[in-house]
Design a protein around this motif. Sequence first.
Motif, PDB file in Angstrom:
ATOM      1  N   TYR A 316       0.485  -0.927   0.184  1.00  0.00           N
ATOM      2  CA  TYR A 316      -0.388   0.031   0.215  1.00  0.00           C
ATOM      3  C   TYR A 316       1.080   0.926  -0.452  1.00  0.00           C
ATOM      4  CZ  TYR A 316      -4.331  -3.094   1.134  1.00  0.00           C
ATOM      5  OH  TYR A 316      -4.263  -3.816   0.725  1.00  0.00           O
ATOM      6  N   TYR A 317       0.520   1.951  -0.417  1.00  0.00           N
ATOM      7  CA  TYR A 317       1.130   3.433  -0.862  1.00  0.00           C
ATOM      8  C   TYR A 317      -0.520   5.055  -0.395  1.00  0.00           C
ATOM      9  CZ  TYR A 317       5.301   2.077  -3.145  1.00  0.00           C
ATOM     10  OH  TYR A 317       6.089   0.653  -3.322  1.00  0.00           O
ATOM     11  N   VAL A 318       0.275   5.628  -0.273  1.00  0.00           N
ATOM     12  CA  VAL A 318      -0.860   6.999  -0.216  1.00  0.00           C
ATOM     13  C   VAL A 318      -1.180   7.648  -1.503  1.00  0.00           C
ATOM     14  CG1 VAL A 318      -0.472   9.621   0.131  1.00  0.00           C
ATOM     15  CG2 VAL A 318      -0.121   7.562   2.383  1.00  0.00           C
ATOM     16  N   ASN A 319      -2.245   7.314  -1.998  1.00  0.00           N
ATOM     17  CA  ASN A 319      -2.718   7.249  -3.370  1.00  0.00           C
ATOM     18  C   ASN A 319      -3.447   8.828  -3.390  1.00  0.00           C
ATOM     19  OD1 ASN A 319      -4.545   5.942  -2.243  1.00  0.00           O
ATOM     20  ND2 ASN A 319      -5.658   5.936  -4.194  1.00  0.00           N
ATOM     21  N   PHE A 320      -3.729   9.439  -4.164  1.00  0.00           N
ATOM     22  CA  PHE A 320      -4.618  10.661  -4.759  1.00  0.00           C
ATOM     23  C   PHE A 320      -3.940  10.833  -6.444  1.00  0.00           C
ATOM     24  CE2 PHE A 320       0.068  11.901  -3.492  1.00  0.00           C
ATOM     25  CZ  PHE A 320       0.073  13.090  -4.693  1.00  0.00           C
ATOM     26  N   ALA A 321      -4.957  11.408  -7.401  1.00  0.00           N
ATOM     27  CA  ALA A 321      -5.541  11.279  -8.349  1.00  0.00           C
ATOM     28  C   ALA A 321      -5.300   9.762  -8.759  1.00  0.00           C
ATOM     29  CB  ALA A 321      -3.692  12.278  -8.971  1.00  0.00           C
ATOM     30  N   ASP A 322      -5.139   9.743 -10.549  1.00  0.00           N
ATOM     31  CA  ASP A 322      -5.153   8.167 -10.787  1.00  0.00           C
ATOM     32  C   ASP A 322      -4.114   6.929 -10.508  1.00  0.00           C
ATOM     33  OD1 ASP A 322      -6.889   9.273 -12.168  1.00  0.00           O
ATOM     34  OD2 ASP A 322      -6.123   9.311 -13.964  1.00  0.00           O
ATOM     35  N   CYS A 323      -3.853   7.501  -9.170  1.00  0.00           N
ATOM     36  CA  CYS A 323      -2.656   6.986  -8.794  1.00  0.00           C
ATOM     37  C   CYS A 323      -3.779   5.484  -7.972  1.00  0.00           C
ATOM     38  CB  CYS A 323      -1.938   7.154  -7.777  1.00  0.00           C
ATOM     39  SG  CYS A 323      -0.658   5.580  -6.746  1.00  0.00           S
ATOM     40  N   SER A 324      -3.028   3.993  -8.001  1.00  0.00           N
ATOM     41  CA  SER A 324      -4.167   2.883  -7.173  1.00  0.00           C
ATOM     42  C   SER A 324      -3.096   3.588  -5.930  1.00  0.00           C
ATOM     43  CB  SER A 324      -4.034   1.534  -7.878  1.00  0.00           C
ATOM     44  OG  SER A 324      -4.438   0.844  -7.236  1.00  0.00           O
ATOM     45  N   PRO A 325      -3.988   2.619  -4.760  1.00  0.00           N
ATOM     46  CA  PRO A 325      -2.997   2.659  -3.325  1.00  0.00           C
ATOM     47  C   PRO A 325      -2.625   1.070  -3.214  1.00  0.00           C
ATOM     48  CG  PRO A 325      -5.428   2.028  -3.046  1.00  0.00           C
ATOM     49  CD  PRO A 325      -5.212   2.406  -4.328  1.00  0.00           C
ATOM     50  N   ILE A 326      -2.553   0.514  -4.195  1.00  0.00           N
ATOM     51  CA  ILE A 326      -1.672  -0.320  -4.874  1.00  0.00           C
ATOM     52  C   ILE A 326      -0.663  -0.169  -5.991  1.00  0.00           C
ATOM     53  CG2 ILE A 326      -0.726  -3.166  -5.396  1.00  0.00           C
ATOM     54  CD1 ILE A 326      -3.637  -3.407  -3.480  1.00  0.00           C
ATOM     55  N   ALA A 327       0.265   0.797  -5.642  1.00  0.00           N
ATOM     56  CA  ALA A 327       1.224   1.085  -6.885  1.00  0.00           C
ATOM     57  C   ALA A 327       1.613   0.035  -7.110  1.00  0.00           C
ATOM     58  CB  ALA A 327       1.535   2.628  -5.796  1.00  0.00           C
ATOM     59  N   GLY A 328       2.432  -1.041  -7.446  1.00  0.00           N
ATOM     60  CA  GLY A 328       3.719  -2.375  -7.827  1.00  0.00           C
ATOM     61  C   GLY A 328       4.476  -2.587  -7.044  1.00  0.00           C
ATOM     62  N   ARG A 329       4.798  -3.369  -7.096  1.00  0.00           N
ATOM     63  CA  ARG A 329       6.717  -3.962  -6.243  1.00  0.00           C
ATOM     64  C   ARG A 329       7.544  -2.565  -6.852  1.00  0.00           C
ATOM     65  NH1 ARG A 329       5.148  -5.544  -1.358  1.00  0.00           N
ATOM     66  NH2 ARG A 329       4.570  -7.223  -0.793  1.00  0.00           N
ATOM     67  N   CYS A 330       8.510  -2.447  -5.585  1.00  0.00           N
ATOM     68  CA  CYS A 330       9.734  -2.091  -6.393  1.00  0.00           C
ATOM     69  C   CYS A 330      10.812  -2.853  -6.868  1.00  0.00           C
ATOM     70  CB  CYS A 330      10.069  -1.338  -5.114  1.00  0.00           C
ATOM     71  SG  CYS A 330       9.666   0.845  -4.513  1.00  0.00           S
ATOM     72  N   GLY A 331      12.001  -2.508  -6.826  1.00  0.00           N
ATOM     73  CA  GLY A 331      12.722  -3.771  -8.009  1.00  0.00           C
ATOM     74  C   GLY A 331      14.124  -3.464  -7.832  1.00  0.00           C
ATOM     75  N   ALA A 332      14.548  -3.164  -9.469  1.00  0.00           N
ATOM     76  CA  ALA A 332      16.076  -2.897 -10.194  1.00  0.00           C
ATOM     77  C   ALA A 332      16.436  -1.443 -10.178  1.00  0.00           C
ATOM     78  CB  ALA A 332      16.458  -3.773 -11.196  1.00  0.00           C
ATOM     79  N   ARG A 333      15.109  -0.560 -10.463  1.00  0.00           N
ATOM     80  CA  ARG A 333      15.142   0.823 -11.188  1.00  0.00           C
ATOM     81  C   ARG A 333      14.805   1.164 -10.099  1.00  0.00           C
ATOM     82  NH1 ARG A 333      11.147   3.003 -14.855  1.00  0.00           N
ATOM     83  NH2 ARG A 333       9.233   1.667 -14.611  1.00  0.00           N
ATOM     84  N   GLU A 334      14.458   1.199  -9.164  1.00  0.00           N
ATOM     85  CA  GLU A 334      13.589   1.913  -7.521  1.00  0.00           C
ATOM     86  C   GLU A 334      15.938   1.799  -6.924  1.00  0.00           C
ATOM     87  OE1 GLU A 334       9.984   1.417  -8.905  1.00  0.00           O
ATOM     88  OE2 GLU A 334      11.683   0.096  -8.478  1.00  0.00           O
ATOM     89  N   PHE A 335      15.776   0.261  -6.445  1.00  0.00           N
ATOM     90  CA  PHE A 335      17.165   0.008  -6.342  1.00  0.00           C
ATOM     91  C   PHE A 335      18.112   0.672  -7.051  1.00  0.00           C
ATOM     92  CE2 PHE A 335      20.872  -2.277  -5.736  1.00  0.00           C
ATOM     93  CZ  PHE A 335      20.958  -2.945  -4.130  1.00  0.00           C
ATOM     94  N   LEU A 336      18.298   0.735  -8.319  1.00  0.00           N
ATOM     95  CA  LEU A 336      19.498   1.591  -8.967  1.00  0.00           C
ATOM     96  C   LEU A 336      19.578   2.451  -9.027  1.00  0.00           C
ATOM     97  CD1 LEU A 336      20.270  -0.494 -12.317  1.00  0.00           C
ATOM     98  CD2 LEU A 336      21.605  -0.900 -10.410  1.00  0.00           C
ATOM     99  N   PHE A 349      14.295  -0.502   1.043  1.00  0.00           N
ATOM    100  CA  PHE A 349      13.481  -0.304   0.838  1.00  0.00           C
ATOM    101  C   PHE A 349      12.728  -0.839  -0.672  1.00  0.00           C
ATOM    102  CE2 PHE A 349      10.028   1.743  -1.349  1.00  0.00           C
ATOM    103  CZ  PHE A 349       8.492   0.874  -0.855  1.00  0.00           C
ATOM    104  N   ALA A 350      13.997  -0.717  -1.764  1.00  0.00           N
ATOM    105  CA  ALA A 350      12.940  -1.612  -2.832  1.00  0.00           C
ATOM    106  C   ALA A 350      13.878  -2.749  -2.943  1.00  0.00           C
ATOM    107  CB  ALA A 350      14.068  -1.353  -3.965  1.00  0.00           C
ATOM    108  N   ALA A 351      14.573  -3.455  -1.718  1.00  0.00           N
ATOM    109  CA  ALA A 351      15.535  -4.892  -1.971  1.00  0.00           C
ATOM    110  C   ALA A 351      14.395  -5.604  -1.167  1.00  0.00           C
ATOM    111  CB  ALA A 351      16.612  -5.094  -1.673  1.00  0.00           C
ATOM    112  N   LYS A 352      14.527  -4.509  -0.410  1.00  0.00           N
ATOM    113  CA  LYS A 352      13.408  -5.966   0.294  1.00  0.00           C
ATOM    114  C   LYS A 352      11.435  -5.847  -0.353  1.00  0.00           C
ATOM    115  CE  LYS A 352      13.820  -4.527   5.809  1.00  0.00           C
ATOM    116  NZ  LYS A 352      13.602  -3.669   6.940  1.00  0.00           N
ATOM    117  N   ASP A 353      10.889  -5.251  -0.917  1.00  0.00           N
ATOM    118  CA  ASP A 353       9.711  -5.282  -1.712  1.00  0.00           C
ATOM    119  C   ASP A 353      10.429  -5.841  -2.377  1.00  0.00           C
ATOM    120  OD1 ASP A 353       7.426  -3.886  -1.451  1.00  0.00           O
ATOM    121  OD2 ASP A 353       7.607  -2.891  -3.129  1.00  0.00           O
ATOM    122  N   TYR A 354      11.562  -6.263  -3.881  1.00  0.00           N
ATOM    123  CA  TYR A 354      11.948  -7.125  -4.244  1.00  0.00           C
ATOM    124  C   TYR A 354      11.684  -8.244  -4.033  1.00  0.00           C
ATOM    125  CZ  TYR A 354      14.699  -9.083  -8.540  1.00  0.00           C
ATOM    126  OH  TYR A 354      15.135 -10.248  -8.835  1.00  0.00           O
TER     127      TYR A 354
END
Length: 647
Positions: A316-336, A349-354
């Motif tokens: 879960y993420y804080v959401n507003f506008a067209d964003c969903s509260p489930i915005a997708g898992r983090c991975g390599a791009r966030e980590f990098l 955070f990204a590694a945990k989510d991955y």
Amino acid sequence: MFTEIFHKLTGSPKEELSLHPFTPYPSASDRAAWQALPDSLKEALVKNGRAFFNYEYPVLRATDYMDFCRTGNRQRYQERLFNRRIALNHLILAECVEYEGRFLDDILNGIFVICEEAAWQLPAHNSYIRDTPQLLLPDVNRPVVDLFAAETGAVLACAGYLLKDALNKVSPVVLGMIGRNLEIRIFTPYLKEHFWWMGDGKSHMNNWTSWCTQNVLMAAAFYQGWSGLLSASGSLPIKAVLEKSCQSLDYFLDEYGTDGCCDEGAQYYRHAGLTLFGAMEVLNGITENAFSALYKEEKIRNIASYIFHVHVAGPYYVNFADCSPIAGRCGAREFLFGKRTQNPELMTFAAKDYLESDDQLIYDEHNLFYHLQAVFTHQELLDWDISRPLSYPDLYYPSAGVFLARDENLCLAVKAGDNDDSHNHNDVGSFTIYKDGKPLFIDVGVETYQKKTFSPDRYEIWTMQSRFHNLPAFGDDTGIIAGDSIPLTAGGIIQKAGESYCASQVDIEFGPDSSRISMEIAPAYGDSRILSYRRTAVLHKAGTDRPSESAFANAPKGPSIAITDTYKTLGLPVTLSLMTYEKPVLISPDCLAVGNLAICQITGASHIAIEAIPITDQRLKGAWKHEIYRCLVTLPSDCGESVIIIR
């Protein structure tokens, strides 16, 4: 930022631009690198590729393209187009692992059908001027460079980079066909046309700017490498591509405050902040890291860390506008991105989510470069020390008016700002609350995109309206649901769209015991009969003294949230909507139990009604597995005060 660095690189207009081959990850012919990948990862990549043996690429007909203009449905065509690219990616990755040729025929089929498409732009984007009606069919003599045309160019150019030797063994015409399509569909229109997302210093930009620019750069950089055009004097005018892309990236950054907040929400961070990162990776890759100093800029560092700061818990993420509260898992791009900006907390955070993701190989992703990032960062993500404790600060993003406060159990988010965000919903003053990592008071999000979503009729869609956020409506009709249908229009006074419909007199206070935001939201309604509507939201944190609100007089000590609304109107009835995920039940005339999560005490109300809203839309079902609920709280006309206590 970007343009200044570009001008330093080029010096005088006559100076030759020195470029380097773009080789961010090994090509398939580098057998040692691909064989060094973990066995389990290689097995998974080959398994995904095997699923597309003798694959029948979906047919795309003229009537399929016309479907959007005729019916407003954009999914039927898009899914077929996207599935072509998803299949091609998995086949390419499997061939890179094995490199024995058994996937090549299906890869060639994919390259051919994509190059045979009449257009790479989506029907929903088939226009030349922003906010004008889409054309029924594409003009093959004047290609449109939209999000997915640019991405298709990047996919094919990356395919050529990875499999150059293997494709040339089959026939040298394959790379020639890819190159010709890139020149006609991407590079020529990119340099000769002005599409709105390129920016002009006046118009508002959004994720399109960085997303399209990243993929045009990627297509140009990969194409340069395998075509041998490594100078500005080659047939691809790379200097002009770089100059235009740097200018667009500066226009994109101009839309951001120094705080780095993505006003499109966490879900769009992947297409905005992370595509800015992708563009920087390409620029640094071909200029020997000439743009790397930008990773130290405060704005870019804040753009990177935004996704971590708006995370609540789990998916879960804080959401507003067209964003969903489930915005997708983090991975390599966030980590990098965290690695480049020297942010170990974002990396953790990204590694945990991955590690928690059940889709580490991003199966449905149709950007081949993102797959390479995941594949070659996989082991580093697994090896990263995730024991580092993460600290979520209370904060306020002034550029978008987003307030966040939390303690061990509660998370409070409030939207101030205005109703002119990209992907805007009319939600000034609305709040969301999570308890124990679970959604309590919610922002619904947005339904599956359709023609109406990005049209003058946008705010006929119920999820866009303030009456379906945690906000008041004024007047006799608040848009009550009849049966399973939600009216497209309803009476009553609700918020309007536009920059002038905003919060005013915003006050913020952060402290160890409590954090508070207060604002006047009457301007968001644009009606002179609403004299004032002041909302104050306070998080009283665990272990603090009992708050001063009178509604707490007999309440036990402990963490809580108080939403206090004080209003004055010229005789208008006031109905407050409260949106919940768990079923609310009246346990007394002024007290709700919201599932098993929380007790909500409401003072100042004359009546409370509860209605269920069925979730039938496929996109909304991704966040909400069952119906949601709206509590309609009737408040006295003229003036009054309501206090909502959540604990």
